[in-house]
Structures are given as structure tokens and as C-alpha cells.
Design an enzyme around this catalytic site. Structure first.
Site, PDB file in Angstrom:
ATOM      1  CD  GLU A 118      15.653  53.020 -13.265  1.00  0.00           C
ATOM      2  OE1 GLU A 118      16.440  53.489 -14.117  1.00  0.00           O
ATOM      3  OE2 GLU A 118      16.034  52.544 -12.187  1.00  0.00           O
ATOM      4  CG  HIS A 129      18.023  48.127 -18.646  1.00  0.00           C
ATOM      5  ND1 HIS A 129      18.802  47.143 -18.072  1.00  0.00           N
ATOM      6  CD2 HIS A 129      18.019  49.150 -17.758  1.00  0.00           C
ATOM      7  CE1 HIS A 129      19.253  47.562 -16.901  1.00  0.00           C
ATOM      8  NE2 HIS A 129      18.791  48.786 -16.686  1.00  0.00           N
ATOM      9  CD  GLU A 130      16.778  52.430 -18.529  1.00  0.00           C
ATOM     10  OE1 GLU A 130      16.341  52.395 -17.355  1.00  0.00           O
ATOM     11  OE2 GLU A 130      17.996  52.331 -18.792  1.00  0.00           O
ATOM     12  CG  HIS A 141      14.704  49.694 -14.193  1.00  0.00           C
ATOM     13  ND1 HIS A 141      15.227  49.034 -13.090  1.00  0.00           N
ATOM     14  CD2 HIS A 141      15.776  50.102 -14.918  1.00  0.00           C
ATOM     15  CE1 HIS A 141      16.563  49.069 -13.154  1.00  0.00           C
ATOM     16  NE2 HIS A 141      16.919  49.689 -14.265  1.00  0.00           N
ATOM     17  CD  GLU A 185      19.991  49.144 -12.698  1.00  0.00           C
ATOM     18  OE1 GLU A 185      19.750  48.571 -13.775  1.00  0.00           O
ATOM     19  OE2 GLU A 185      19.571  50.291 -12.412  1.00  0.00           O
ATOM     20  CG  ASP A 201      26.813  59.759  -8.822  1.00  0.00           C
ATOM     21  OD1 ASP A 201      25.817  59.046  -9.011  1.00  0.00           O
ATOM     22  OD2 ASP A 201      26.772  60.986  -8.656  1.00  0.00           O
ATOM     23  CE1 TYR A 238      22.537  48.520 -14.983  1.00  0.00           C
ATOM     24  CE2 TYR A 238      24.236  48.858 -13.326  1.00  0.00           C
ATOM     25  CZ  TYR A 238      23.188  49.345 -14.088  1.00  0.00           C
ATOM     26  OH  TYR A 238      22.800  50.651 -13.961  1.00  0.00           O
TER      27      TYR A 238
HETATM   28  N1  BES Z   1      18.934  53.161 -13.367  1.00  0.00           N
HETATM   29  C1  BES Z   1      19.981  53.023 -14.309  1.00  0.00           C
HETATM   30  C2  BES Z   1      20.826  54.251 -14.462  1.00  0.00           C
HETATM   31  C3  BES Z   1      21.489  54.733 -13.188  1.00  0.00           C
HETATM   32  C4  BES Z   1      22.010  53.843 -12.279  1.00  0.00           C
HETATM   33  C5  BES Z   1      21.598  56.078 -12.950  1.00  0.00           C
HETATM   34  C6  BES Z   1      22.601  54.314 -11.123  1.00  0.00           C
HETATM   35  C7  BES Z   1      22.188  56.547 -11.802  1.00  0.00           C
HETATM   36  C8  BES Z   1      22.696  55.655 -10.884  1.00  0.00           C
HETATM   37  C9  BES Z   1      19.455  52.637 -15.679  1.00  0.00           C
HETATM   38  O1  BES Z   1      18.388  51.763 -15.642  1.00  0.00           O
HETATM   39  C10 BES Z   1      20.567  51.912 -16.392  1.00  0.00           C
HETATM   40  O2  BES Z   1      20.991  50.904 -15.914  1.00  0.00           O
HETATM   41  N2  BES Z   1      21.000  52.453 -17.520  1.00  0.00           N
HETATM   42  C11 BES Z   1      22.071  51.880 -18.322  1.00  0.00           C
HETATM   43  C12 BES Z   1      21.532  51.213 -19.533  1.00  0.00           C
HETATM   44  C13 BES Z   1      21.203  49.785 -19.406  1.00  0.00           C
HETATM   45  C14 BES Z   1      20.780  49.238 -20.750  1.00  0.00           C
HETATM   46  C15 BES Z   1      22.285  48.934 -18.808  1.00  0.00           C
HETATM   47  C16 BES Z   1      22.935  53.012 -18.826  1.00  0.00           C
HETATM   48  O3  BES Z   1      22.571  54.174 -18.600  1.00  0.00           O
HETATM   49  O4  BES Z   1      23.946  52.744 -19.432  1.00  0.00           O
HETATM   50 ZN    ZN Z   2      18.886  49.838 -14.981  1.00  0.00          ZN
END
Ligand code: BES
Ligand code: ZN
Length: 609
Positions: free
Chosen positions: A276, A300-301, A304, A323, A378, A386
Site C-alpha cells: 500500500e 485492500h491496498e 490502507h 491489516e 517477516d 488480517y
Molecule cells: N501491507 C501488506 C503487505 C505486507 C505486510 C508486506 C507485512 C510486508 C509485511 C499488504 O497490504 C497486504 O496485506 N498484502 C496482501 C494482499 C491482501 C489482499 C491480503 C498480500 O500481499 O498477499
Molecule cells: Zn494489507
């Protein structure tokens, strides 16, 4: 300081940063960087403007990871720079290396001259073959959670918000984009120089840069797509509902505060679905299904822009504030734009994923306000922040009624706009607003249990979809041998129903049965990444050799960690699978992002023990 204050301070403490914002705080970053694809490095300087919450403070501590620090200057009140002392501390495998800079009295800024290293965890350098055009290299950053420090020396904590400017020099045939406002090029500026401004204070994990053969395709007045030339048109069609999505959130929760909202479609090695970054969401090309069926990721993004970018988790323990709220808002967008049935199907699939994961997570990791100490963020992220986060908000919504809950969320975003907040801040605000107006909510929703206990409360409003009942019935008929695949009434099924169908099949299926399904429905050839992924999981689980070629192709071309991780985990369950996993990984590794590679290496290492 009273005891209560201590607790407050304590919960605000960021385990993942060496910085000293309580003494000296970075408020603005001015980047000046050269992008060298030959050396695979960024080199230049970061000017850091500082505030001094502690008047007698004389040192600034910033986070770094594998940065080569060349020299540091301090800027005095007259604006003159002179060299100042600095020291790199001991390196920690998770946190990186603290950089302590002496700041003379009266100095309001320091400038760090530095370069990144080849293994920078927040950067991925792609060779031309990894792009869609195959002719130019590509670079992108991924700063969340704690990788900004691998390409910028700064106080890399979501509680320390900064504004920034950047001058980025690239090879002249390439274009740089950032999650910031692009300053139009004036005449006489050298080719390959790109300038950006981010005027709103953001957490460092949202600082983002990409460089490649990129072009722009507008979708509405304030939305558009950046992508490689061969992808951009397809992406603009896939994402054409972005403007409607924006209007849907704005009417629920107040105006969009960031000016433009564009999307950048990355090459397939991008390790996430989406990121995001403000004004410019970074997205995987694997959501380009051709029928808009996977655009909940855009919802989703975009969400954010309120939950996360406007109101930000103060520490990674509070990640569920980012999230959980975002999944809730995402679902509201989907409902507004594509209707209630689609939103319910998506939520049902998500809850299913949560329940599968809860069954294998240890209790401490099933908690929303999770204890992360000692872990690499990570590796700590699960569906709990979520989906459990979303379910908690759904329970509040059910108890308060939608109109009251909508008004609460709207005021929450307004109240905490441009702030980084803790779980305690949220709970206090909830208590003072929604719960005060309607005390019955606290009797109906076990708030403390949602926040601090593992698992799910005994009762909560569970999303369910009628469109899935028929799917389950068809899966049952086929599984029981009452119907052949060709007789399944699937003509009108949408992607979410197919995913539900695949998940509803028995665990064990023999070759003949899998071949029947694949012949009739062509799963192995599906152009929908989610369906193909679900099918490949089934294939691996049942050692279905027909799909071997597809599996290998998928693992070699897609770098999205959410897809890679379950497939490798399934593969390593058998000795033959483990051999294949190692072989494929050895070949694919060079194309994976450092974050994805680390995840797969963990999986392969664990089996060895
Ligand atoms: N901000 C997250 C991605 C993220 C979280 C990157 C933690 C690094 C550390 C992003 O908004 C996200 O949640 N992406 C999901 C997709 C979403 C539709 C659930 C993904 O990348 O799968
Ligand atoms: Zn997210």
C-alpha cells in the site's frame, strides 16, 4: 511519571528499531540517489532533519542494514555542512546495525553519504529476462516491515513519521516512480533525473521506489496504472473500477487525503500480492486474471489509504490495527462495488484460511495483540491480524448496528489521522466513543478476549454465502461418485466458487479422478493464478505427475510468497517431493526476492533437521 504512563510508554516501544526518537527525532528525509544497475546499488546521500524532544541530546541513532556509510556531515544554523563523528554498532541478524551520529548543539540536520550493498533486503534488482519486455533491467523496493533501513539510513519505526523529497538518477531510457508526488520535469533538466515530494508525514515502511521501462495509462482523473508497456493496457482494464472503489470508501469514511491513487504493476517476482505505498500501490501481476475476479487486492491496498497509511500501527505488535481494519474496509468496498454476494464469498474464503491456520499455530501466535519478541517480523505474519482482526470488527459492527459502526470508523480515521497508534490507543478511543454511547456492545462483544486470547470466541457473526452451498453440494456429489465431473452444474461459477469447490474436495484423490477433473475443467491451464495455485496444491498433495511441468513453471516464474510457501511446504512432505523442491529452488532462487528466498530456505532447512 505515573505507572499508567509507564505502561503507555512501554507499549509504544518498538522492539525492531535501535532509534532514539525520544531524544532526537527525524522529521524529514531528503534523498539524493544514483541508481546503478551495473553495480546493483543505490549510492548518494540522505539528509535527515531532526527535532530534539530532549534538549540536551547530542546524538542521533538511526537504523541501517548492510549500508556502506562513507561519511556524515552535520548542518549548522547557518546552513553550512561539516563532517561529524559517527559509529556503526554491532549487527543483529534481525534489526541490522545502529548508526550513532554526533550532533553538535545547534545543528538541525545531518547528511549521511552512503551506498547500499548487493544483498540489500529491501531491494530486488531484476535482469531483463525477469521482466515482461525482456530488454531492460528493473529495480523495486519493499520496505515493510523493517527493510527501509537496508536502503535508507533512518529511524525505521512506524511510530516515527517523516515527510520526504527525493532526487533519483536513473539510466536515461528508464523511469523512476515513487509512492510520492512526481515533480514535473522542467526544461534543461538532465534526462534520467526524477524528483519526488511526499508532503504528508508517513511511517518509513511506506517509502517506495521502482525503476524500469514503465509507462502510464490513466483510468480516471485521479487514478491510473504504471506498468511495462506490454502490461499496462491489460492492467488498466482489469483495474477500471478503482475510481468507484475510491468513491465507495470516501462516502463511508471520509475523503481520500493523498491526491492521486495509482497502481504500479510489478514483474512477477514481487514477493507480495500488494503493498500500500501511498499514492502508488505496488501490485503483483498475478491478479491480472482478465475478468477482474482478483481485484479485491486493489480494494485492500486502497483501503490502507485510511487504515494503515492515515492511521498507522505504532509498533509491529499493533499490526492488526493496519491489516484487520483493512480487510474489513476491503470487504465493504467489494460489497459496495460488486455486491453483497461477492463480498460474502470472499470473506468466507478468508475465514476458511484463518481456521486452517489457527489449527496449526501455537496459542501465543493466535493472539491479535501478539508478542513478537525475538522474531523476524517477516516470518511472524499470519492470517490472524488480517482475518481475526476483521472478524473482531465484524462483531463490533453486528453489536452496534452498521450505521453506528460506520460513524465510529469515520470518526476514528479523522481523530487519529496522520498518527501512529497502539492497540491501547484504539481501545481507549473505542471505550470513550462507541461503548460510551452504547454500553450494551461491551456486554455482547468479548473485547479483551478478541485482543488478548488465542483462538476465536465461541460466538461471532460468521460470514456465509448461499452461492457456496450449491458448490459444496456439487463437490459432494462428485466426491461420492454420484456425478461425473462433466455433470457438475458449474457453467456460471465465478472464481470464488471454483476456489471453494477445490477446497471442498477430499484430501486424497487418485490419478484417474484428478485427470477427470483436469480434463473437464482445465485447471492446469487456468489463467487465474488463485485457481491454478489451489489446483497445484492438490496435485502436489496427491503426487499427481501430470501437473509436474505446470508446477515447476509456476515456481520458476512467480515470486509471490503467499503462493510459493504452501507449495514448497506441501512438496517437502515426501522424500521425492523434497528432492524436487531442492532442485526447483536451486534453479528458481536467483529470481526470488530476498524475503521469499529466506522463507523457502527456512522450509527446506526445517526438513533437514
Ligand atoms: N501491507 C501488506 C503487505 C505486507 C505486510 C508486506 C507485512 C510486508 C509485511 C499488504 O497490504 C497486504 O496485506 N498484502 C496482501 C494482499 C491482501 C489482499 C491480503 C498480500 O500481499 O498477499
Ligand atoms: Zn494489507
Amino acid at each position: 511519571m505515573g505507572a499508567e504512563n509507564d505502561i503507555q510508554e512501554d507499549s509504544r516501544h518498538d522492539l525492531y528499531s535501535y532509534a532514539n526518537p525520544g531524544e532526537m527525532r527525524v522529521t524529514h528525509v531528503a534523498l539524493d540517489l544514483d541508481v546503478s544497475f551495473e553495480d546493483r546499488r543505490l549510492a548518494g546521500s540522505a539528509l535527515l532533519l531532526i527535532d530534539r524532544p530532549a534538549a540536551d541530546a547530542n546524538r542521533l541513532i538511526v537504523d541501517t542494514r548492510n549500508l556502506e556509510i562513507q561519511h556524515v556531515e552535520a548542518r549548522d544554523a547557518r546552513g553550512d555542512f561539516s563532517r561529524t563523528a559517527f559509529e556503526l554498532g554491532d549487527s543483529d541478524p534481525i534489526l541490522g546495525t545502529p548508526l550513532t551520529i554526533s550532533v553538535p548543539t545547534g545543528a538541525g540536520a545531518v547528511r549521511v553519504h552512503y551506498a547500499t550493498s548487493t544483498g540489500a533486503s529491501g531491494l530486488q534488482w531484476l535482469d531483463p529476462p525477469q521482466t515482461s519486455g525482456k530488454r531492460h533491467p528493473f529495480l523495486f523496493t519493499q520496505s515493510q516491515a523493517i527493510h527501509a533501513r537496508s536502503w535508507i539510513p533512518l529511524q525505521d519505526s512506524p511510530g516515527v513519521r517523516v515527510t520526504y523529497t527525493a532526487t533519483i538518477r536513473t539510466p536515461p531510457e528508464l523511469r523512476a516512480v515513487m509512492g510520492a508526488e512526481l515533480t514535473p520535469v522542467s526544461n534543461g533538466e538532465p534526462a534520467g533525473e526524477h524528483r519526488f515530494v511526499m508532503e504528508q508525514a508517513i511511517p518509513p515502511y511506506l517509502i517506495a521506489l521502482a525503476v524500469g521501462d514503465l509507462i502510464f495509462e490513466p483510468m480516471s482523473e485521479r487514478t491510473g496504472v504504471w506498468a511495462e508497456p506490454a502490461v499496462v493496457q491489460r492492467a488498466a482494464e482489469e483495474f477500471e473500477d478503482t475510481e468507484s472503489m475510491m468513491q465507495a470508501v470516501e462516502s463511508l469514511y471520509g475523503s481520500y487525503r493523498w491526491g492521486r491513487y495509482d497502481l504500479l504493476v510489478l514483474p512477477p517476482s514481487f514477493p507480495f500480492g500488494g503493498m500500500e505505498n501511498p499514492r502508488l500501490t505496488f501490485a503483483t501481476p498475478t491478479i491480472l486474471a482478465g475478468d477482474k475476479s482478483l481485484v479485491s487486492l486493489v480494494a485492500h491496498e486502497l483501503a490502507h489509504s485510511w487504515s494503515g497509511n492515515l492511521v498507522t500501527n505504532a509498533t509491529w505488535r499493533d499490526f492488526w490495527l493496519n491489516e484487520g481494519f483493512t480487510v474489513y474496509v476491503e470487504n465493504r468496498i467489494q460489497e459496495a462495488v460488486f455486491g453483497r454476494e461477492r463480498a460474502l464469498m470472499e470473506a468466507t474464503l478468508e475465514v476458511q484460511e484463518l481456521e486452517v491456520e489457527l489449527a496449526r499455530l501455537k496459542p501465543a501466535d493466535q493472539v491479535l495483540h501478539v508478542d513478537l519478541s525475538g522474531r523476524d517480523p517477516d516470518e511472524g505474519f499470519t492470517t490472524v491480524p488480517y482475518i481475526k482482526g476483521m472478524l473482531f470488527l465484524l462483531s463490533l459492527e453486528a453489536a452496534a448496528g452498521r450505521p453506528a459502526f460506520d460513524a465510529f470508523l469515520r470518526s476514528y480515521f479523522e481523530h487519529f489521522a496522520f498518527q501512529s497508534i497502539t492497540t491501547e490507543d484504539f481501545l481507549k478511543y473505542l471505550e470513550e466513543t462507541l461503548l460510551k454511547e452504547n454500553p450494551a456492545i461491551a456486554e455482547r462483544v468479548a473485547i479483551a478476549e478478541w485482543i488478548s486470547e488465542p483462538g476465536l470466541p465461541a460466538e461471532f457473526p460468521r460470514p456465509a454465502s448461499d452461492a457456496f452451498s450449491k458448490v459444496r453440494e456439487e463437490a459432494r456429489r462428485w466426491s461420492a461418485g454420484e456425478a461425473a465431473a462433466a455433470d457438475i452444474a458449474a457453467r456460471e461459477w465465478v472464481t470464488q466458487q471454483w476456489l471453494h469447490f477445490l477446497r471442498a474436495l477430499p484430501e486424497d484423490l487418485d490419478e484417474a479422478r484428478l485427470r477427470e477433473l483436469d480434463t473437464v475443467f482445465g485447471f492446469s491451464r487456468s489463467g487465474n493464478s488463485e485457481i491454478l495455485h489451489q489446483w497445484l496444491l492438490i496435485a502436489v498433495r496427491n503426487e499427481f505427475a501430470d501437473a509436474n511441468g505446470e508446477l515447476e513453471h509456476f515456481l520458476m516464474t512467480v515470486g509471490r510468497r503467499k503462493f510459493l510457501k504452501p507449495l514448497y511446504e506441501e512438496l517437502v512432505k515426501t522424500p521425492e517431493g523434497l528432492v524436487r523442491a531442492r532442485k526447483i529452488y536451486a534453479k528458481a532462487k536467483a529470481g526470488y526476492h530476498p524475503i521469499a528466498a529466506a522463507t523457502i530456505e527456512d522450509i527446506l532447512r526445517e526438513v533437514e533437521q
